[in-house]
Design a protein around this motif. Sequence first.
Motif, PDB file in Angstrom:
ATOM      1  N   PRO A 151     -21.353 -54.158  36.148  1.00  8.01           N
ATOM      2  CA  PRO A 151     -21.294 -52.753  36.087  1.00  8.01           C
ATOM      3  C   PRO A 151     -19.458 -52.979  36.187  1.00  8.01           C
ATOM      4  O   PRO A 151     -19.076 -53.838  36.872  1.00  8.01           O
ATOM      5  CB  PRO A 151     -21.608 -52.262  37.607  1.00  8.01           C
ATOM      6  N   THR A 152     -18.934 -51.994  35.298  1.00  7.01           N
ATOM      7  CA  THR A 152     -17.374 -52.373  35.289  1.00  7.01           C
ATOM      8  C   THR A 152     -16.965 -50.955  35.586  1.00  7.01           C
ATOM      9  O   THR A 152     -17.505 -49.943  35.229  1.00  7.01           O
ATOM     10  CB  THR A 152     -16.768 -52.786  33.759  1.00  7.01           C
ATOM     11  N   THR A 153     -15.883 -51.108  36.697  1.00 10.73           N
ATOM     12  CA  THR A 153     -15.171 -49.685  37.104  1.00 10.73           C
ATOM     13  C   THR A 153     -14.013 -50.184  37.695  1.00 10.73           C
ATOM     14  O   THR A 153     -13.810 -51.162  38.350  1.00 10.73           O
ATOM     15  CB  THR A 153     -16.267 -48.927  38.036  1.00 10.73           C
TER      16      THR A 153
ATOM     17  N   ARG B  31     -15.998 -48.046  49.280  1.00 10.29           N
ATOM     18  CA  ARG B  31     -15.820 -49.075  50.153  1.00 10.29           C
ATOM     19  C   ARG B  31     -17.230 -49.532  50.749  1.00 10.29           C
ATOM     20  O   ARG B  31     -17.516 -50.638  51.221  1.00 10.29           O
ATOM     21  CB  ARG B  31     -15.412 -47.894  51.485  1.00 10.29           C
ATOM     22  N   ASP B  32     -18.449 -48.901  50.410  1.00 11.90           N
ATOM     23  CA  ASP B  32     -19.756 -49.235  50.646  1.00 11.90           C
ATOM     24  C   ASP B  32     -20.144 -50.478  49.645  1.00 11.90           C
ATOM     25  O   ASP B  32     -21.181 -51.160  49.897  1.00 11.90           O
ATOM     26  CB  ASP B  32     -20.839 -48.251  50.207  1.00 11.90           C
ATOM     27  N   ALA B  33     -19.257 -50.955  48.747  1.00  9.73           N
ATOM     28  CA  ALA B  33     -19.639 -51.934  47.890  1.00  9.73           C
ATOM     29  C   ALA B  33     -19.541 -53.256  48.696  1.00  9.73           C
ATOM     30  O   ALA B  33     -20.555 -54.161  48.433  1.00  9.73           O
ATOM     31  CB  ALA B  33     -18.521 -52.194  46.665  1.00  9.73           C
ATOM     32  N   GLN B  34     -18.725 -53.488  49.566  1.00 13.36           N
ATOM     33  CA  GLN B  34     -18.981 -54.769  50.477  1.00 13.36           C
ATOM     34  C   GLN B  34     -18.675 -54.154  51.926  1.00 13.36           C
ATOM     35  O   GLN B  34     -17.360 -54.579  52.777  1.00 13.36           O
ATOM     36  CB  GLN B  34     -17.886 -55.626  50.128  1.00 13.36           C
TER      37      GLN B  34
ATOM     38  N   ASN C 237     -13.807 -61.104  36.009  1.00  9.78           N
ATOM     39  CA  ASN C 237     -14.590 -59.801  36.547  1.00  9.78           C
ATOM     40  C   ASN C 237     -15.596 -60.129  37.707  1.00  9.78           C
ATOM     41  O   ASN C 237     -16.189 -59.403  38.247  1.00  9.78           O
ATOM     42  CB  ASN C 237     -15.113 -59.132  35.533  1.00  9.78           C
ATOM     43  N   ILE C 238     -15.523 -61.716  38.093  1.00 10.80           N
ATOM     44  CA  ILE C 238     -16.650 -61.980  39.242  1.00 10.80           C
ATOM     45  C   ILE C 238     -16.334 -61.488  40.592  1.00 10.80           C
ATOM     46  O   ILE C 238     -17.102 -61.583  41.591  1.00 10.80           O
ATOM     47  CB  ILE C 238     -17.105 -63.301  39.104  1.00 10.80           C
ATOM     48  N   ARG C 239     -15.061 -60.964  40.704  1.00 10.92           N
ATOM     49  CA  ARG C 239     -14.558 -60.510  42.236  1.00 10.92           C
ATOM     50  C   ARG C 239     -14.168 -59.148  42.119  1.00 10.92           C
ATOM     51  O   ARG C 239     -13.710 -58.578  40.956  1.00 10.92           O
ATOM     52  CB  ARG C 239     -13.267 -61.379  42.483  1.00 10.92           C
TER      53      ARG C 239
END
Length: 369
Positions: free
Chosen positions: A174-176, A181-184, A288-290
């Motif tokens: 997914p790209t954005t 904040r909930d992503a990590q 884009n892996i980070r």
Amino acid sequence: MVWVPLRPTRTDRRALLHAPTHCGTTMSLEWLMGWSWSLDGLRDFIATGIQSFRDCDATALAAVACFLVLFVWYCYHVGREQPRTYTTVNALMQSAEANGVQNGYVYCHSPECVRCTHHDGLNQKLYHNLQEYAKRYSWSGMGRIHKGIREQGRYLNSRPSIQKPEVFFLPDLPTTPYFSRDAQKHDVELLERNFQTILCEFETLYKAFSNCSLPQGWKMNSTPSGEWFTFYLVNQGMCVPRNCRRCPRTYRLLGSLRTCIGNNVFGNACISVLSPGTVIAEHYGPTNIRIRCHLGLKTPSNCELVVGGEPQCWAEGRCLLFDDSFLHTAFHEGAPEDGPRVVFMVDLWHPNVAAAERQALDFIFAPGR
């Protein structure tokens, strides 16, 4: 078994002292015979040498002299060697310095570096690394990585200009530009709880700027205008030893983060300082892996981060998450009296990169591979 040569008697010593002058090594003989040797394999050789020495045999004297020279050389050589110890954090830090970490920044000298060099053989090199990983572990879960490496050139060339990672693109993520904040969540909350700790260590470091233009450990980055300084704790997957010792609590905090990228060239952790009047030129990150996390330490007004054309402002004690493979820039348009904008930056895994993929990417993009 220990062989101890007999010491000459007092009468023998008198005889030796009155021996002909052409054998003027009597005192050396007494000194040599006073030693106790425990090397059984050399017993006969040394005994013969001493007897020949008494008889002033030139060949034997030369043999003994060579033996002593070799022994002295061996002691000198061993004395210069550093003792071999178990691998410790300090040893890893020293290794990092030896591999080019200078003044808090990695200067890459290798034409094979996948992080810093673009060439036609890059995809082949990555595929070779993937094959090596699969042979050691498994091909299970490697579908996206295999697909990405196989069609890397097409992905990078066909990406819209808003998102063009410079080194590696993992498909089907997914790209954005920005993440919630909930992503990590765990790591975001941990960083924010330790806001004061990180801020205190930064303020101690920043005092050195009053004494010189660029204190040790800091790096000045090129910008169209103004000044942008960084103080790396981890740079391209390698810790910067001197800097880590100066921020021990912040460095230990990195070990408590669950998703910090610390084992491949896409992982960084640093303090980033923008002086008033600074503009960072628009640029893309390498992959884009980070997702890049900025914890605001000092955030005066008139400072903005723009990612993928969307502006955001930092807040002190709060984390801002974004994908730096999107075109992005930052600027500080405040007055000199406002002071610098300061953030603690750390790279975290994209939440949609699976655990098996993370392990494989750590292997494929390991520092120095």
